[in-house]
Design an enzyme around this catalytic site. Sequence first.
Site, PDB file in Angstrom:
ATOM      1  N   ASP A  37      -9.604  -6.827   2.178  1.00  0.00           N
ATOM      2  CA  ASP A  37      -8.276  -7.268   1.764  1.00  0.00           C
ATOM      3  C   ASP A  37      -8.011  -8.716   2.185  1.00  0.00           C
ATOM      4  O   ASP A  37      -7.047  -9.324   1.725  1.00  0.00           O
ATOM      5  CB  ASP A  37      -7.187  -6.388   2.400  1.00  0.00           C
ATOM      6  N   ASP A  52      -5.120  -3.762   4.812  1.00  0.00           N
ATOM      7  CA  ASP A  52      -5.627  -3.355   6.123  1.00  0.00           C
ATOM      8  C   ASP A  52      -7.129  -3.556   6.289  1.00  0.00           C
ATOM      9  O   ASP A  52      -7.604  -3.792   7.377  1.00  0.00           O
ATOM     10  CB  ASP A  52      -5.236  -1.906   6.433  1.00  0.00           C
ATOM     11  N   ASP A  65       0.859  -1.184   0.000  1.00  0.00           N
ATOM     12  CA  ASP A  65       0.000   0.000   0.000  1.00  0.00           C
ATOM     13  C   ASP A  65       0.885   1.220   0.000  1.00  0.00           C
ATOM     14  O   ASP A  65       2.046   1.131   0.373  1.00  0.00           O
ATOM     15  CB  ASP A  65      -0.792   0.062   1.314  1.00  0.00           C
TER      16      ASP A  65
HETATM   17  P1  ATP Z   1      -3.447   2.954  -0.144  1.00  0.00           P
HETATM   18  O1  ATP Z   1      -4.075   1.696  -0.650  1.00  0.00           O
HETATM   19  O2  ATP Z   1      -2.134   3.241  -0.741  1.00  0.00           O
HETATM   20  O3  ATP Z   1      -3.484   3.117   1.311  1.00  0.00           O
HETATM   21  P2  ATP Z   1      -5.364   5.018  -0.342  1.00  0.00           P
HETATM   22  O4  ATP Z   1      -5.403   5.155   1.109  1.00  0.00           O
HETATM   23  O5  ATP Z   1      -5.148   6.241  -1.144  1.00  0.00           O
HETATM   24  O6  ATP Z   1      -4.312   4.034  -0.859  1.00  0.00           O
HETATM   25  P3  ATP Z   1      -8.136   4.486  -0.319  1.00  0.00           P
HETATM   26  O7  ATP Z   1      -8.175   4.619   1.146  1.00  0.00           O
HETATM   27  O8  ATP Z   1      -8.912   3.428  -1.003  1.00  0.00           O
HETATM   28  O9  ATP Z   1      -6.689   4.311  -0.825  1.00  0.00           O
HETATM   29  O10 ATP Z   1      -8.537   5.896  -0.892  1.00  0.00           O
HETATM   30  C1  ATP Z   1      -8.773   6.111  -2.266  1.00  0.00           C
HETATM   31  C2  ATP Z   1      -9.279   7.527  -2.492  1.00  0.00           C
HETATM   32  O11 ATP Z   1     -10.523   7.691  -1.837  1.00  0.00           O
HETATM   33  C3  ATP Z   1      -8.374   8.607  -1.946  1.00  0.00           C
HETATM   34  O12 ATP Z   1      -7.416   9.008  -2.886  1.00  0.00           O
HETATM   35  C4  ATP Z   1      -9.349   9.720  -1.635  1.00  0.00           C
HETATM   36  O13 ATP Z   1      -9.584  10.502  -2.778  1.00  0.00           O
HETATM   37  C5  ATP Z   1     -10.622   8.995  -1.284  1.00  0.00           C
HETATM   38  N1  ATP Z   1     -10.780   8.875   0.190  1.00  0.00           N
HETATM   39  C6  ATP Z   1      -9.951   8.267   1.055  1.00  0.00           C
HETATM   40  N2  ATP Z   1     -10.404   8.360   2.311  1.00  0.00           N
HETATM   41  C7  ATP Z   1     -11.563   9.022   2.263  1.00  0.00           C
HETATM   42  C8  ATP Z   1     -12.535   9.426   3.238  1.00  0.00           C
HETATM   43  N3  ATP Z   1     -12.416   9.154   4.527  1.00  0.00           N
HETATM   44  N4  ATP Z   1     -13.606  10.111   2.804  1.00  0.00           N
HETATM   45  C9  ATP Z   1     -13.754  10.375   1.500  1.00  0.00           C
HETATM   46  N5  ATP Z   1     -12.899  10.036   0.549  1.00  0.00           N
HETATM   47  C10 ATP Z   1     -11.802   9.376   0.899  1.00  0.00           C
END
Ligand code: ATP
Length: 902
Positions: free
Chosen positions: A638, A634, A330
């Site tokens: 997954d 996480d 990630d």
């Molecule tokens: P990784 O897998 O590397 O941890 P990540 O944390 O960016 O990646 P996700 O958590 O799936 O992956 O988030 C994807 C997208 O969703 C983010 O780029 C953001 O635009 C949006 N996002 C993440 N968290 C939130 C939230 N709490 N509320 C609204 N949108 C969110």
Amino acid sequence: MYEPPTPWHHCSVQQTFTAVDSQPEGLSAEEAKQRLHHQGPNKLPDPQKRSFITRFISQFNNLLIYVLLVVMVITGLLGHWLDTGVIAGVVLINAIIGFIQEGRAEEALKAIRSMLSPNAEVIRGGRQQTIAVENLVIGDIVLLQPGDRIPADLRLCRAKGLQVSEAILTGESVAVDKQSDPVGCQTELASRSSMAYSGTLVTHGLGTGIVVATGIDTELGQISELVSKVAPTDTPLLKQVASFGRWLTALILILATATFSFGVLIRDYPSTNMFLAAVSLAVAAIPEGLPAIMTITLAIGVERMARRQAVIRRLPAVETLGSVTVICTDKTGTLTRNEMTVRTIVTADNQYTLSGTGYNPHGFLMLNGQEIVPAPDSPITQAIRASVLCNDSTLSHKGQEWQIHGDPMEGALLVAGAKLGLDAENENHNYPRTDLIPFESEHRFMATLHHSHEGQAFIFLKGAPEQIIEMCHQQMTDAGPTHIQPDYWLGMIEQQAHDGQRLLAIAYSPTHYDQVELHFGDIGKQFIMLGLFGLIDPPREEAIEAVQACKEAGIRVKMITGDHALTARAIALQLGIINTDEALTGQQMDKLSEEALFELADHIDIYARVNPEHKMRLINTLQQHNHIVAMTGDGVNDAPALKRSDIGTAMGQNGTEAAKEASEMVLADDNFATITAAVEEGRAVYDNLQKAILFILPTNGGEALIILTAVLLGFQQLPLTPVQILWVNMITAVTLALSLAFEPKEKGIMQRPPRPTNHPLLNNHLIWRIGFVSVIIMIGTLGLFQWELGHNPSIERARTIAVNTLVMFEIFYLFNSRYILEPIFSRQAIVGNYYVLLAITLLCLFQLTFTYLPIMQVLFGTSAIEIMAWPRIIIIASSVFVLVEAEKAIMRRLRGKSTSNT
Ligand code: ATP
């Protein structure tokens, strides 16, 4: 104590609160403390541990011990009481050593498991807190989210799309819907939708429940056989060694019988003598200490990994780690610091920047380099207000230190709000939240429903920008809402993502005041785009180094992220991930056939906007390329990918229980560098296992050859008696061989390619080495024995010299064994492992008592040897050191040639 008027599932929420004497604000800290004192901790009794006696007795359940017991009986019947006594002693000592080592290994694993004790989110005294599951009491209010393992039996008082997998209780693997209304009194366990039972798993939605039973009183606590289940601790390698041991023992027994028959029938030796020879051969050739040494080497490896924050949940992972060829990781929090700061905010008219770093809410808004204070109803203020309201995190401070609770990205939005004077508590007071759709990585947005005190209602929407733009028909400008211009926003997204910023869009829509619930169906194309937030989340310094280390170690790092492809590429570039030219998005993956993905997967290192199904597909593809894949995760979704990968790696801090349970390894600090550290330790463990085997087997080989040769050559007296052989095996196993388990890692351990998994533990070279050393030991010991006997007819003296020569050979050979191919002529090589020196000192003391202590002389048939015999012993024994180093040098040269030829 807290009796419900009717079964809990049939009680109304109010009846439940009354029955457990609690309220929606939860218990006070004082009350909770008292209840904990009365009710005891919320845990199940430890799994039925084997008693000391059974553990001790189980040490005798071993083929070698059976052989020794039979020998003991026969020597007794033949009247060789001394041998009988010594063998009995050896059997006992062996059992004690096994017992202690097993205990140590178990303790180490237990201590490591306790690093993973889970937490629960509760409401106490009106505030949300995180407490250890053990401290939950009846009456506590527990908050549930996807991936949580339900910590106690709960009567649900709120459920929002809540689904729970109750397989552990009911065997039914499909998740069931939960709600908060009472169900019929007679409803059976599997259908009690108003309850959430301890040990089951939240797969979807949100919920709140009142604890009605803890510990052994829960439904799970009632199922006793589940509780006493102990996880198996064998690894493929241990199993391989165990079966090798059985196979070897059988072979040796056949060989011993053949020797006995040969001596009695062909050589006409007395059968008692030949029996002793056959027994000597058997005890000489069986590597008694090997299984114990291997277990302890693994346990030490697990401990070392835990010290470096990698918690091993399944022992086989220790071995597999050394062969990892691809790490799929990630981005957020693992490669980056997960300390986010809002840097830019784009509205339909302007691009703002925000000053300040970290969570300290001191900073200001700037437009074109000038500090500005926006009007209260300007689009920028509206955007920031919406981001503060559509938010589940909280910001607090202890003295000068600012902390956030919850998602760091949401925390950063609160900080941005605070910089503009928008306080979350205040805003929530003015616009109370009525309902929400929580964020999930499948749909990548979150929505909340709010009502103002002036008769208005709004839905706020925040999420991945591409998604949000699709849902908007308008955008907010300084002059009010106008038609949306997707091209403008997409251009802005590209620009910001290029700098490695993490992006988030905010939109809102007015709604009817009488709407009190929010469903997926309510989220259409009716939204008004407010703004685009760009957040920075710098890469971790140690991750940059770890990526570099992986490169040198022949391990490919692939970034798998939910983030935007351009953001992912920018961060990958900063991290030094090999191939940053191309990225594949989840959407593109969906369009690819299996064959096309197979072609691409090996060289593309960035996967963006992927969801858990894509992770699964990627693992399958990489495994088809014969990669050994470590995959991080996480969320609850997954879990399948974590299970499928070779080393499922869950996040210890931000990971859900579901992810941890599906994993082989848990990163206590959520840090990518920890995976690399674990790989390094995994390689070291494998090396040490190999070294232990390489050290132990020639001892047995040498001893067996001594006996065999003596019989074949028709020696009148055997050079070693069975009890002497047992002595050598036992004493060297607990000193010398054990010290190899503590061997530090070799220098270039992360500069060599991963070990192919199909390679056997002993390759041809190592088998040759074992044979070579066995022969050296045999010739040296037998030769000196004969020579000594020629000069002094005392058989006791000659045998004592033979035993000491054998032991001395091992001491010298131990130094050779510290490095398999590298030379040993350096300070580090001689004194680098303190345990080696300690073991040698101890062994020398043991040998002196063995030789000079009268009681030992009686027991083992030894006699005091003159001082001048020692130089001869040492000179002969040192030959192994010289010869093996010479062999290593030749091998290195041959290898050098073969690699330069290829
Ligand atoms: P990784 O897998 O590397 O941890 P990540 O944390 O960016 O990646 P996700 O958590 O799936 O992956 O988030 C994807 C997208 O969703 C983010 O780029 C953001 O635009 C949006 N996002 C993440 N968290 C939130 C939230 N709490 N509320 C609204 N949108 C969110």
